[in-house]
Every structure is written in structure tokens, then in C-alpha cells.
Design an enzyme around this catalytic site. Structure first.
Site: not given
Ligand code: EPU
Length: 419
Positions: A23-24, A118, A123, A126, A306, A328, A398
Site C-alpha cells: 500500500k505505502n 489516519c 503529522r 514542514d 504500523d 514515531i 483503505r
Molecule cells: N514528521 C515531521 N515533519 C514532516 C514529516 C514527518 O515532523 O514534515 C514526523 C512525523 O510526525 C512522524 C515522523 O516524522 O513523527 C515520521 O513520519 P513520516 O514522514 O516518516 O511518516 P509518513 O510518511 O507520513 C509513512 C506511512 C505511515 C507510517 C509512517 C512511519 C505512507 C503513506 N504512510 O507516513 O503509514 O506509519 O511512514 O513509518 O507511507 C499506515 O500505513 O498505516 C501509515 C500510517
């Protein structure tokens, strides 16, 4: 009216289950495809509602989308137009923000609503925005719409404060057409990032270092079409592995890259689960007793956040006190309230929780509060005495392809009904 799962617990799972495409990875590969100027053929697309939402956005952009054989998409961006993405589909999932990087990269301009996803606590995006700015974009945010524009995009050195999956992929997409070299340091190393880099490289991009902490992107002038097969979903695989250790007599999880869930397998072995790791499958057999353990969620290759929610259910069945430290998303414990309602003994603190086991679980009315929390509820319902009704299953749909069908194949008593 919304759909619910009704599960009669207590039927030990038995047999084989096949894992779908990631999915991701998919939710990033689909926006990445618009960077091409010719058809991009992607196979291994999971049948999940996030794909439907992204396909709708492709339609808005006038990309031709052809679905074939149930799990393939041919995306043809030849006649696409760069319009402001404000459709409701944007807010249905987090990953719609990948159109930010993709459209900025291709057109040097993008307008898009704030994405959804979610509710796991804050989230922010920045780091994505700082990356786009470093490449030359100016950012304006008003009334829920981001507007990014650049005279031209130029490669730059970008250091991510946090190794964010989303920021790494988004900046990589914005940089493929930028002039010169972009370096992303402290990049995330998740397998999905390698998959997206592979797709872009097949299209003609020049990305090196995916899967390491330093990514180098040398800008190119043209990206063409290609064929790509998505990697198996390591989170779906991990969920079924945890489910097997919790609720199965004998179960084989197929189409897995075991390397992607090594940290999970190590933890299961620590708990004395019976786990056999094959080349592309995991075989789990029931054991008389599981022992408590502690987990700490970490970016890849650490234990995925996850998987923490499904894992919490397994911990309710282990002897002793287990601890989950969530590094996280500190608030990602929404499953615990309903697990306690079912009979679990979980104490949630700030950023961690303690689980005392083993406890018997009893069926009742519960909620899928989010995607992985929903999966946790399914696992709990499978071992609970009596009947469990899981509300809000759209969260589960989803990200888990046909979870009810897959479970029925394994012998579970699960029905999907309108309520
Ligand atoms: N973060 C920031 N600033 C940013 C981006 C991230 O502070 O600009 C923080 C987030 O708040 C978090 C950490 O950095 O504390 C890591 O977030 P990341 O950006 O890696 O997460 P994401 O890309 O939004 C993806 C997956 C999530 C998974 C996370 C962590 C997708 C679509 N989503 O999210 O998957 O939990 O990486 O591995 O790829 C799920 O599949 O259920 C899901 C939520």
C-alpha cells in the site's frame, strides 16, 4: 449506513494467505507516474480504497487510467493538465500529498488541498516544504490550499531533521527534473522508497542511494514510460504474521520479503513463537505459551510503528508484562480502549503502554479507529469468546485488500454487513 465486520471468535486459523502489493509503495508510485510523459504500467496494485481515491485524482489531472487484470494500472499522463487538486479524495488519505512533489517537479507549480489520513496525533509536513523551498519553490498556504511555485527548480543539499518517509519521497519526486544535483541527507530507508526510486529510474531518472541515508538525484530533462511490479506489502505481511501467532493453529503467509520484517520475526522468536522463515514465506505454528516482551517502534529497519497496534493484541496473550514504546506517533494507542473493553489489561501512558497477559478477550461492539488499529480489532475478535462487531471498517479497507475474504479462506467466521 456503513459497513461493519461481525466476527465470531474462537476458530483457529489454518491454511495459506497471499500478501498483496505494498500500500505505502502504491500510494507513492501512482503520483510518481505522472512525472512521465508516456504510459506507465504498474502491476501488483492492491485492491484498496486508497487506490480508488488516487485514481480519482489522476482523472482530475486528465491522466488516462486503464485498470486491467484486477491488479494492474496503466497510467498515461500524455494529455494531463495541471489543475488545482481540491477534490474530496485529497482528504481521504495522507499520500495525496505526493502530488505536491510530483506536480511541482513536472510543472514547477502546484495547488493542492491539505491531505488527510489516519489520525495518529500531529503529522506535520514542514520537512517536505523545507525541501521544496530548498529546490527553489515559494510556498503560500491559504484557506486549506497549498500553492507552490518556482521560477526554476535547482538541485540543492537537503538535510532532513527527521528521517521522514513522506518527505524523502516527495523531495525525490520534486528533484527529478531539477537542474543539477540534489542530495537528501538523513533520508528514510524504508523499502517503499527504494521501490519509488526504482520506478523513477526505469522512467529515466538518475537516483542513487535509495535504501541508504544519503540519496543523490541528478536532474534529467525527460521521463518516459516503463513497466513496474510493486513489492509485497511488509505491513500487511507483518499483520498476518502477528495474526497467525495470535490466532492460528498452523498458517503460511506467502509472497513476503522476509528481510523487510526481520525486526518483527526477531521479536516473535523472543516471545517463543514457532516461526519458520522461507525464501518468500513465513510459516507459523501454535505454541502452548508465549512470553511477554518489550518493543520500541523505530524507522526501518527497526520495528514499524504500523505493526505496533496489531502487536498489542498478541501481547495480551503473552505471559507477563509487555511494554510498547511508540517513538514515531506518540498517540498511536487508540486501539487500547476497545481492547480493554474486550477484557485486556492495558495501561496507556505518555508515549508508551504496558500490557499484562495473558487475558481472555470477550466479543463486543468496537471501532476501527484507524487503519492499523482496525487490524488490531480484527485480530482481537478472532480470539475473543463470542461475537464482535467492528464498526468503521472503511479505515481497514483503505489498506488491507479483501481482509474478510482472506480470513474466510483461513477458516474465520467473518461477515461484512451494512449497519
Ligand atoms: N514528521 C515531521 N515533519 C514532516 C514529516 C514527518 O515532523 O514534515 C514526523 C512525523 O510526525 C512522524 C515522523 O516524522 O513523527 C515520521 O513520519 P513520516 O514522514 O516518516 O511518516 P509518513 O510518511 O507520513 C509513512 C506511512 C505511515 C507510517 C509512517 C512511519 C505512507 C503513506 N504512510 O507516513 O503509514 O506509519 O511512514 O513509518 O507511507 C499506515 O500505513 O498505516 C501509515 C500510517
Amino acid at each position: 449506513m456503513s459497513e461493519v465486520f461481525v466476527i465470531k471468535g474462537g476458530k483457529a486459523l489454518k491454511g495459506k494467505v497471499r500478501i498483496s502489493g505494498s500500500k505505502n509503495a502504491t500510494v507513492a508510485l501512482i503520483p510518481a507516474a505522472v512525472l512521465a510523459n508516456e504510459p506507465v504500467h504498474i502491476t501488483g496494485i492492491p485492491k484498496i480504497s486508497d487506490v480508488a481515491a488516487l485514481s480519482k485524482l489522476l482523472g482530475e489531472l486528465n491522466c488516462e487510467v486503464q485498470a486491467i487484470n484486477g491488479n494492474e494500472l496503466i497510467i498515461n499522463p500524455a494529455k494531463m493538465i495541471n489543475i488545482s487538486l481540491e477534490d474530496d479524495s485529497v482528504t481521504k488519505l495522507r499520500a495525496s500529498y505526493y502530488f505536491m512533489g510530483a506536480l511541482l517537479g513536472k510543472y514547477k507549480e502546484v495547488s493542492i488541498r491539505m491531505s488527510g489520513g489516519c489520525d495518529l496525533g500531529p503529522r506535520p509536513i514542514d520537512l517536505h516544504l523545507k525541501g521544496f523551498e530548498a529546490l527553489g519553490a515559494q510556498i503560500d498556504y491559504s484557506r486549506g490550499i497549498y500553492h507552490l511555485k518556482a521560477e526554476k527548480l535547482c538541485g540543492n543539499k537537503i538535510f532532513l531533521d527527521i528521517a521522514s518517509v513522506g518527505a524523502t519521497i516527495n523531495i525525490m519526486m520534486a528533484a527529478v527534473y531539477a537542474e543539477g544535483r540534489t542530495t537528501i541527507e538523513n533520508a528514510a530507508r524504508e523499502p517503499e522508497i527504494i521501490d519509488v526510486a526504482n520506478l523513477l529510474n526505469k522512467m529515466g531518472a538518475r537516483i542513487r542511494g535509495a535504501g541508504t541515508t544519503v540519496l543523490t538525484i541528478d536532474g534529467v530533462k525527460y521521463l518516459g514510460g516503463c513497466f513496474h511490479e510493486i513489492i509485497p506489502d511488509r505491513i500487511e505481511a507483518g499483520t498476518y504474521v502477528i495474526m497467525a501467532a495470535t490466532a492460528a493453529e498452523d498458517m503460511i503467509i506467502e509472497n513476503v520479503i522476509p528481510l523487510h520484517i526481520e525486526s518483527l520475526i526477531a521479536k516473535l522468536r523472543e516471545m517463543k513463537a514457532d516461526v519458520e522463515v522461507g525464501i518468500d514465506y513465513i510459516h507459523i505454528k501454535r505454541v502452548a505459551e508465549l512470553v511477554a516482551t518489550d518493543i520500541k517502534t523505530r524507522p526501518y529497519p527497526g520495528l514499524a510503528t504500523d505493526l505496533q497496534q496489531p502487536f498489542s493484541v498478541l501481547m495480551t496473550q503473552a505471559t507477563g508484562i509487555s511494554q510498547i514504546v511508540e517513538t514515531i506517533y506518540q498517540d498511536r494507542f487508540k486501539q487500547c480502549k476497545d481492547l480493554n473493553k474486550m477484557g485486556a489489561k492495558i495501561e496507556v501512558k505518555q508515549g508508551f503502554c504496558l500490557i499484562e497477559g495473558p487475558t481472555k478477550l470477550y466479543g463486543c461492539d468496537v471501532e476501527a479507529t484507524d487503519l492499523r488499529g482496525g487490524a488490531a480489532m480484527v485480530i482481537a475478535a478472532l480470539i475473543a469468546e463470542g461475537e464482535t462487531t467492528i464498526n468503521e471498517v472503511f479505515h481497514i479497507d483503505r489498506g488491507y485488500e479483501g481482509i474478510d475474504d482472506k480470513l474466510r479462506e483461513l477458516g474465520a467466521d467473518i461477515v461484512r454487513i451494512e449497519k
